[in-house]
Design an enzyme around this catalytic site. Structure first.
Site, PDB file in Angstrom:
ATOM      1  N   PRO A  18      84.895  43.549  80.903  1.00 14.03           N
ATOM      2  CA  PRO A  18      84.404  42.174  80.781  1.00 14.03           C
ATOM      3  C   PRO A  18      85.015  41.375  79.638  1.00 14.03           C
ATOM      4  O   PRO A  18      85.250  41.896  78.553  1.00 14.03           O
ATOM      5  CB  PRO A  18      82.896  42.349  80.567  1.00 14.03           C
ATOM      6  N   ASN A  19      85.255  40.123  79.940  1.00 16.03           N
ATOM      7  CA  ASN A  19      85.760  39.103  79.014  1.00 16.03           C
ATOM      8  C   ASN A  19      87.250  39.243  78.707  1.00 16.03           C
ATOM      9  O   ASN A  19      87.818  38.373  78.035  1.00 16.03           O
ATOM     10  CB  ASN A  19      84.948  39.088  77.707  1.00 16.03           C
ATOM     11  N   ARG A  26      90.147  33.786  73.836  1.00 14.49           N
ATOM     12  CA  ARG A  26      88.977  34.485  73.275  1.00 14.49           C
ATOM     13  C   ARG A  26      89.344  35.083  71.910  1.00 14.49           C
ATOM     14  O   ARG A  26      90.121  36.025  71.841  1.00 14.49           O
ATOM     15  CB  ARG A  26      88.565  35.602  74.220  1.00 14.49           C
ATOM     16  N   TYR A  31      92.032  39.313  69.153  1.00 16.87           N
ATOM     17  CA  TYR A  31      92.623  39.889  70.363  1.00 16.87           C
ATOM     18  C   TYR A  31      94.037  39.411  70.652  1.00 16.87           C
ATOM     19  O   TYR A  31      94.650  39.871  71.618  1.00 16.87           O
ATOM     20  CB  TYR A  31      91.705  39.613  71.562  1.00 16.87           C
ATOM     21  N   ASN A  82      90.549  49.842  79.347  1.00 12.09           N
ATOM     22  CA  ASN A  82      89.885  49.125  78.248  1.00 12.09           C
ATOM     23  C   ASN A  82      88.510  48.720  78.778  1.00 12.09           C
ATOM     24  O   ASN A  82      88.385  47.719  79.491  1.00 12.09           O
ATOM     25  CB  ASN A  82      90.678  47.898  77.816  1.00 12.09           C
ATOM     26  N   ALA A  85      83.238  45.616  76.319  1.00 17.34           N
ATOM     27  CA  ALA A  85      81.877  45.846  75.802  1.00 17.34           C
ATOM     28  C   ALA A  85      81.176  47.019  76.488  1.00 17.34           C
ATOM     29  O   ALA A  85      80.287  47.647  75.892  1.00 17.34           O
ATOM     30  CB  ALA A  85      81.047  44.576  75.935  1.00 17.34           C
ATOM     31  N   GLU A 109      91.588  55.778  76.959  1.00 22.26           N
ATOM     32  CA  GLU A 109      90.759  54.639  76.527  1.00 22.26           C
ATOM     33  C   GLU A 109      91.596  53.805  75.548  1.00 22.26           C
ATOM     34  O   GLU A 109      92.162  54.355  74.602  1.00 22.26           O
ATOM     35  CB  GLU A 109      89.499  55.166  75.838  1.00 22.26           C
ATOM     36  N   HIS A 111      91.807  50.087  73.207  1.00 19.23           N
ATOM     37  CA  HIS A 111      91.212  48.868  72.665  1.00 19.23           C
ATOM     38  C   HIS A 111      92.279  48.077  71.928  1.00 19.23           C
ATOM     39  O   HIS A 111      93.059  48.665  71.168  1.00 19.23           O
ATOM     40  CB  HIS A 111      90.056  49.196  71.713  1.00 19.23           C
ATOM     41  N   ARG A 118      85.006  47.207  62.866  1.00 22.59           N
ATOM     42  CA  ARG A 118      84.268  45.978  63.179  1.00 22.59           C
ATOM     43  C   ARG A 118      82.749  46.227  63.087  1.00 22.59           C
ATOM     44  O   ARG A 118      82.307  47.081  62.353  1.00 22.59           O
ATOM     45  CB  ARG A 118      84.717  45.463  64.551  1.00 22.59           C
ATOM     46  N   ARG A 122      79.932  48.413  67.594  1.00 19.05           N
ATOM     47  CA  ARG A 122      81.214  48.775  68.224  1.00 19.05           C
ATOM     48  C   ARG A 122      81.698  50.158  67.794  1.00 19.05           C
ATOM     49  O   ARG A 122      82.702  50.658  68.298  1.00 19.05           O
ATOM     50  CB  ARG A 122      82.296  47.745  67.881  1.00 19.05           C
TER      51      ARG A 122
END
Ligand code: DQA
Length: 153
Positions: A18-19, A26, A31, A82, A85, A109, A111, A118, A122
């Site tokens: 998501p996002n 964003r 990012y 990825n 969230a 995985e 990111h 952060r 997270r």
């Protein structure tokens, strides 16, 4: 479902949660400025050079992401994921990832940012323990590193 006899051993699903469809606009200070289209083109280019057949997808929908992970099992595809969230709380995504690695397939995985540096929420990844490995904090290059890890296997 058993793996199809003609399963392509070079097939890799690059799945984004998501996002991540909003990359570029964003929080670019976190990012980066590249869009999901830039990410897709970069992964396809890296994949071609590594001899991989790369399919990049993005969804904001948990059920769709779980379905794609089932597809990876059924087609015997490696996964670069990825989870965005979902990383931090989705046991559904985690269980689907466990099916991928449980089937002997590689799941990396990824990111863009380094979640450990952060907010506290997270710092937990429910996916990490069932991934083959995790790459975080290297921006778009993390996907390149992940595809290299897949190709090396
Ligand atoms: C992210 C990190 C997550 O904490 C966040 O929710 C994202 C993106 C990353 O790529 O750095 O959406 O997975």
């Amino acid at each position: 479902m058993t793996a199809p006899a003609d399963a392509d051993p070079r097939r890799v699903l690059v799945l984004n949660g998501p996002n991540l469809g909003r990359l570029g606009i964003r929080e670019p200070e976190i990012y980066g400025h590249e869009t999901i289209d830039d990410l897709t083109a970069a992964c396809e280019g890296w994949g071609a050079r590594l001899g991989l057949s790369v399919h990049v997808r993005q969804t904001d929908d948990e059920a769709r992401l779980v379905g794609w992970l089932h597809e990876a099992v059924d087609t015997r595809s490696a996964v670069v994921l990825n989870p965005a969230a979902f990383t931090h709380y989705s046991y559904a995504v985690r269980d689907a990832c466990a099916m991928v690695t449980g089937a002997g397939l590689v799941l990396v995985e990824v990111h863009l940012s380094n979640p450990a540096a952060r907010e506290v929420f997270r710092h937990t990844s429910v996916v990490g323990a069932v991934a083959t490995g995790t790459i975080a904090g290297f921006g778009l290059d993390g996907y390149h590193l992940a595809l290299r890890a897949v190709a090396a296997r």
